[in-house]
Enzyme design. Sequence first.
Site, PDB file in Angstrom:
ATOM      1  N   HIS A  74       0.838  -1.195   0.000  1.00 12.38           N
ATOM      2  CA  HIS A  74       0.000   0.000   0.000  1.00 12.38           C
ATOM      3  C   HIS A  74       0.875   1.249   0.000  1.00 12.38           C
ATOM      4  O   HIS A  74       1.772   1.384   0.811  1.00 12.38           O
ATOM      5  CB  HIS A  74      -0.905   0.029   1.250  1.00 12.38           C
ATOM      6  CG  HIS A  74      -2.139  -0.807   1.104  1.00 12.38           C
ATOM      7  ND1 HIS A  74      -3.283  -0.543   1.800  1.00 12.38           N
ATOM      8  CD2 HIS A  74      -2.396  -1.895   0.346  1.00 12.38           C
ATOM      9  CE1 HIS A  74      -4.232  -1.419   1.472  1.00 12.38           C
ATOM     10  NE2 HIS A  74      -3.712  -2.261   0.592  1.00 12.38           N
ATOM     11  N   TYR A 202      -8.951   5.711   8.093  1.00 17.22           N
ATOM     12  CA  TYR A 202      -9.101   5.982   9.537  1.00 17.22           C
ATOM     13  C   TYR A 202     -10.109   7.129   9.663  1.00 17.22           C
ATOM     14  O   TYR A 202      -9.942   8.164   9.014  1.00 17.22           O
ATOM     15  CB  TYR A 202      -7.776   6.419  10.150  1.00 17.22           C
ATOM     16  CG  TYR A 202      -6.710   5.342  10.213  1.00 17.22           C
ATOM     17  CD1 TYR A 202      -5.953   4.987   9.095  1.00 17.22           C
ATOM     18  CD2 TYR A 202      -6.444   4.659  11.408  1.00 17.22           C
ATOM     19  CE1 TYR A 202      -4.974   4.006   9.155  1.00 17.22           C
ATOM     20  CE2 TYR A 202      -5.460   3.682  11.478  1.00 17.22           C
ATOM     21  CZ  TYR A 202      -4.731   3.359  10.349  1.00 17.22           C
ATOM     22  OH  TYR A 202      -3.771   2.376  10.418  1.00 17.22           O
ATOM     23  N   PRO A 294      -3.823   0.096  18.768  1.00 19.28           N
ATOM     24  CA  PRO A 294      -3.564  -0.299  17.376  1.00 19.28           C
ATOM     25  C   PRO A 294      -3.763   0.814  16.344  1.00 19.28           C
ATOM     26  O   PRO A 294      -3.525   0.603  15.164  1.00 19.28           O
ATOM     27  CB  PRO A 294      -4.541  -1.444  17.140  1.00 19.28           C
ATOM     28  CG  PRO A 294      -5.470  -1.469  18.277  1.00 19.28           C
ATOM     29  CD  PRO A 294      -4.901  -0.650  19.374  1.00 19.28           C
ATOM     30  N   LYS A 298       1.265  -0.427  15.024  1.00 18.94           N
ATOM     31  CA  LYS A 298       2.655  -0.599  15.456  1.00 18.94           C
ATOM     32  C   LYS A 298       2.921  -1.879  16.257  1.00 18.94           C
ATOM     33  O   LYS A 298       4.071  -2.277  16.397  1.00 18.94           O
ATOM     34  CB  LYS A 298       3.078   0.604  16.335  1.00 18.94           C
ATOM     35  CG  LYS A 298       3.180   1.892  15.580  1.00 18.94           C
ATOM     36  CD  LYS A 298       4.297   1.836  14.558  1.00 18.94           C
ATOM     37  CE  LYS A 298       4.120   2.911  13.491  1.00 18.94           C
ATOM     38  NZ  LYS A 298       4.429   2.418  12.165  1.00 18.94           N
ATOM     39  N   TYR A 385       4.290   6.373  10.235  1.00 19.43           N
ATOM     40  CA  TYR A 385       3.383   5.269   9.890  1.00 19.43           C
ATOM     41  C   TYR A 385       4.127   4.161   9.136  1.00 19.43           C
ATOM     42  O   TYR A 385       3.923   2.980   9.423  1.00 19.43           O
ATOM     43  CB  TYR A 385       2.218   5.789   9.030  1.00 19.43           C
ATOM     44  CG  TYR A 385       1.088   4.777   8.891  1.00 19.43           C
ATOM     45  CD1 TYR A 385       1.077   3.850   7.849  1.00 19.43           C
ATOM     46  CD2 TYR A 385       0.049   4.724   9.826  1.00 19.43           C
ATOM     47  CE1 TYR A 385       0.066   2.898   7.732  1.00 19.43           C
ATOM     48  CE2 TYR A 385      -0.966   3.784   9.718  1.00 19.43           C
ATOM     49  CZ  TYR A 385      -0.947   2.871   8.673  1.00 19.43           C
ATOM     50  OH  TYR A 385      -1.952   1.929   8.566  1.00 19.43           O
TER      51      TYR A 385
HETATM   52  P1  FAS Z   1       1.388 -12.379  21.438  1.00 17.71           P
HETATM   53  O1  FAS Z   1       0.479 -12.000  22.563  1.00 17.71           O
HETATM   54  O2  FAS Z   1       0.887 -12.386  20.050  1.00 17.71           O
HETATM   55  O3  FAS Z   1       1.958 -13.869  21.710  1.00 17.71           O
HETATM   56  C1  FAS Z   1       2.346 -14.275  22.999  1.00 17.71           C
HETATM   57  C2  FAS Z   1       2.170 -15.785  23.071  1.00 17.71           C
HETATM   58  O4  FAS Z   1       2.639 -16.227  24.349  1.00 17.71           O
HETATM   59  C3  FAS Z   1       0.708 -16.193  22.958  1.00 17.71           C
HETATM   60  O5  FAS Z   1       0.561 -17.176  21.970  1.00 17.71           O
HETATM   61  C4  FAS Z   1       0.382 -16.732  24.349  1.00 17.71           C
HETATM   62  O6  FAS Z   1      -0.532 -17.814  24.314  1.00 17.71           O
HETATM   63  C5  FAS Z   1       1.740 -17.196  24.839  1.00 17.71           C
HETATM   64  N1  FAS Z   1       1.837 -17.219  26.305  1.00 17.71           N
HETATM   65  C6  FAS Z   1       1.338 -16.322  27.177  1.00 17.71           C
HETATM   66  N2  FAS Z   1       1.633 -16.706  28.448  1.00 17.71           N
HETATM   67  C7  FAS Z   1       2.337 -17.874  28.345  1.00 17.71           C
HETATM   68  C8  FAS Z   1       2.907 -18.760  29.292  1.00 17.71           C
HETATM   69  N3  FAS Z   1       2.805 -18.530  30.591  1.00 17.71           N
HETATM   70  N4  FAS Z   1       3.538 -19.875  28.844  1.00 17.71           N
HETATM   71  C9  FAS Z   1       3.643 -20.107  27.509  1.00 17.71           C
HETATM   72  N5  FAS Z   1       3.120 -19.306  26.548  1.00 17.71           N
HETATM   73  C10 FAS Z   1       2.469 -18.203  26.983  1.00 17.71           C
HETATM   74  N6  FAS Z   1      -1.271  -4.877  16.480  1.00 17.71           N
HETATM   75  C11 FAS Z   1      -1.363  -4.203  15.324  1.00 17.71           C
HETATM   76  O7  FAS Z   1      -0.328  -3.772  14.786  1.00 17.71           O
HETATM   77  N7  FAS Z   1      -2.600  -3.992  14.747  1.00 17.71           N
HETATM   78  C12 FAS Z   1      -3.754  -4.485  15.307  1.00 17.71           C
HETATM   79  O8  FAS Z   1      -4.833  -4.300  14.776  1.00 17.71           O
HETATM   80  C13 FAS Z   1      -3.696  -5.202  16.509  1.00 17.71           C
HETATM   81  N8  FAS Z   1      -4.833  -5.727  17.082  1.00 17.71           N
HETATM   82  C14 FAS Z   1      -4.729  -6.403  18.283  1.00 17.71           C
HETATM   83  C15 FAS Z   1      -5.865  -6.945  18.931  1.00 17.71           C
HETATM   84  C16 FAS Z   1      -5.744  -7.621  20.160  1.00 17.71           C
HETATM   85  C17 FAS Z   1      -6.977  -8.196  20.838  1.00 17.71           C
HETATM   86  C18 FAS Z   1      -4.484  -7.745  20.766  1.00 17.71           C
HETATM   87  C19 FAS Z   1      -4.336  -8.437  22.112  1.00 17.71           C
HETATM   88  C20 FAS Z   1      -3.351  -7.226  20.134  1.00 17.71           C
HETATM   89  C21 FAS Z   1      -3.472  -6.558  18.885  1.00 17.71           C
HETATM   90  N9  FAS Z   1      -2.351  -6.038  18.232  1.00 17.71           N
HETATM   91  C22 FAS Z   1      -2.425  -5.366  17.064  1.00 17.71           C
HETATM   92  C23 FAS Z   1      -1.067  -6.227  18.768  1.00 17.71           C
HETATM   93  C24 FAS Z   1      -0.605  -7.615  18.390  1.00 17.71           C
HETATM   94  O9  FAS Z   1      -0.561  -7.735  16.997  1.00 17.71           O
HETATM   95  C25 FAS Z   1       0.706  -7.813  19.066  1.00 17.71           C
HETATM   96  O10 FAS Z   1       1.559  -6.698  18.873  1.00 17.71           O
HETATM   97  C26 FAS Z   1       1.406  -9.058  18.627  1.00 17.71           C
HETATM   98  O11 FAS Z   1       0.536 -10.132  18.811  1.00 17.71           O
HETATM   99  C27 FAS Z   1       2.676  -9.174  19.455  1.00 17.71           C
HETATM  100  O12 FAS Z   1       3.163 -10.449  19.290  1.00 17.71           O
HETATM  101  P2  FAS Z   1       3.849 -11.212  20.514  1.00 17.71           P
HETATM  102  O13 FAS Z   1       4.803 -10.311  21.182  1.00 17.71           O
HETATM  103  O14 FAS Z   1       4.322 -12.501  19.946  1.00 17.71           O
HETATM  104  O15 FAS Z   1       2.673 -11.453  21.580  1.00 17.71           O
HETATM  105  C1  PHB Z   2      -5.913  -4.296  10.924  1.00 14.95           C
HETATM  106  O1  PHB Z   2      -6.063  -4.507   9.697  1.00 14.95           O
HETATM  107  O2  PHB Z   2      -6.193  -5.143  11.795  1.00 14.95           O
HETATM  108  C2  PHB Z   2      -5.373  -2.957  11.367  1.00 14.95           C
HETATM  109  C3  PHB Z   2      -4.792  -2.125  10.416  1.00 14.95           C
HETATM  110  C4  PHB Z   2      -4.289  -0.899  10.817  1.00 14.95           C
HETATM  111  C5  PHB Z   2      -4.390  -0.517  12.144  1.00 14.95           C
HETATM  112  C6  PHB Z   2      -4.970  -1.369  13.100  1.00 14.95           C
HETATM  113  C7  PHB Z   2      -5.466  -2.597  12.696  1.00 14.95           C
HETATM  114  O3  PHB Z   2      -3.903   0.687  12.549  1.00 14.95           O
END
Ligand code: FAS
Ligand code: PHB
Length: 391
Positions: A74, A202, A294, A298, A385
């Site tokens: 994009h 957005y 989000p 980032k 961004y």
């Molecule tokens: P994660 O949380 O993805 O992974 C951590 C892993 O550790 C999980 O699989 C968990 O099960 C495991 N774990 C936890 N405790 C443990 C234990 N005691 N023993 C063993 N394993 C354990 N980012 C964006 O850029 N855009 C978005 O739109 C966006 N939406 C999001 C929506 C939600 C609901 C959440 C929670 C996050 C969102 N994020 C978004 C951020 C997300 O993308 C994170 O930045 C990304 O998952 C980070 O990855 P990890 O650091 O691997 O953490």
């Molecule tokens: C998404 O596609 O999940 C998304 C994209 C951009 C954002 C947040 C979420 O800033």
Amino acid sequence: MSRKTQVAIIGAGPSGLLLGQLLARNGIDNIVLEQRSAEYVLGRIRAGVLEQVAVDMLEQAGVAERMHREGLPHDGIELCFNDQRHRIDLHGLTGKRVMVYGQTEVTRDLMDARRAAALPTVYEAENVRIEGFDTARPRVHYEHGGRRETIECDFIAGCDGFHGVCRASVPAGAITQHEKVYPFGWLGLLSDTPPVNPELIYVNHERGFALCSQRSLTRSRYYLQCSLDDKVENWSDEAFWQELRRRLPAATAAELVTGPSLEKSIAPLRSFVAEPLRFGSLFLAGDAAHIVPPTGAKGLNLAASDVGYLWQALTDHYRGDAKGLDHYSQRALARIWKAERFSWSMTMLMHKFPENGSFGARMQQAELEYLFSSQAAMTALAENYVGLPMA
Ligand code: FAS
Ligand code: PHB
């Protein structure tokens, strides 16, 4: 039973799997322990936008082939306010673009690569406990299939997300946690419908923020700002689509293709940073270390840059140079705080804050009008961004 490895990685999200892949490709033994099943991890719908830094990391890890085949580069994004859409030409202003490729697919590619390399990975590891990370002999204990297991390692990578065990195992006096919780959440919906617009939109609207995103040319991802006490069961698909239409300009709403939701969920928004990120032989990376709202896209990208710094530092260590490990926390935090600032500023600019009254709303309007009157202001937003360089 006990086993030895060089790096024990806790968590099989993007951080843990990317680190494991990069280390293995540099001949550094590692094991990944994940509390959930692989299917459960893949079922979490999260991020959708990759910075060039994250794309580069995935290429370095040898897992970028499908992303380049199926991902969508994009060149711009749109911000909408007062029912007017304004485009920010990311590529024209910075020479860089972003890649739309869902976190689920990134995680799947990393899981497939790990399986193909037959790298040790324990899913459904229970009661993971870390100890001795302030000594020369850190250990990880866990249970699997009813058996107690212990891993002796040189280092522990806490990639276990915001609710993980690693950061929680650090003595309170050794860590500082900075946090801001926002007074709303994001209600997200995933649908097999063509995106309403080729690029992300957005929306700052008096009814609340909205985001039109996508996963492919046939799969869309939409978000609505909702109250913290809202429940996803209060939102039928039709109610979601109606509210999204209300927050979009009429001409855009008329273009919206709706369909049944594949997934619907509400995520709380917070800004959070733990300092430092190293505790002896324990290193925090990704959501275990920080959380961003989000709005700036980032979260996943910061996880990738943390892992980039940590992988390099561990590789240098095993080549006899420990400086990288000593500098990991400082280097990662310098980039983390800039991304925290950008994510906070985009959140404050684009969401409805009734508690800030009419003055707060006018401040948002003035900032948005200034933004689109100034090449310098648009360039500043664009360079944040697309992702700041990894210093
Ligand atoms: P994660 O949380 O993805 O992974 C951590 C892993 O550790 C999980 O699989 C968990 O099960 C495991 N774990 C936890 N405790 C443990 C234990 N005691 N023993 C063993 N394993 C354990 N980012 C964006 O850029 N855009 C978005 O739109 C966006 N939406 C999001 C929506 C939600 C609901 C959440 C929670 C996050 C969102 N994020 C978004 C951020 C997300 O993308 C994170 O930045 C990304 O998952 C980070 O990855 P990890 O650091 O691997 O953490
Ligand atoms: C998404 O596609 O999940 C998304 C994209 C951009 C954002 C947040 C979420 O800033």
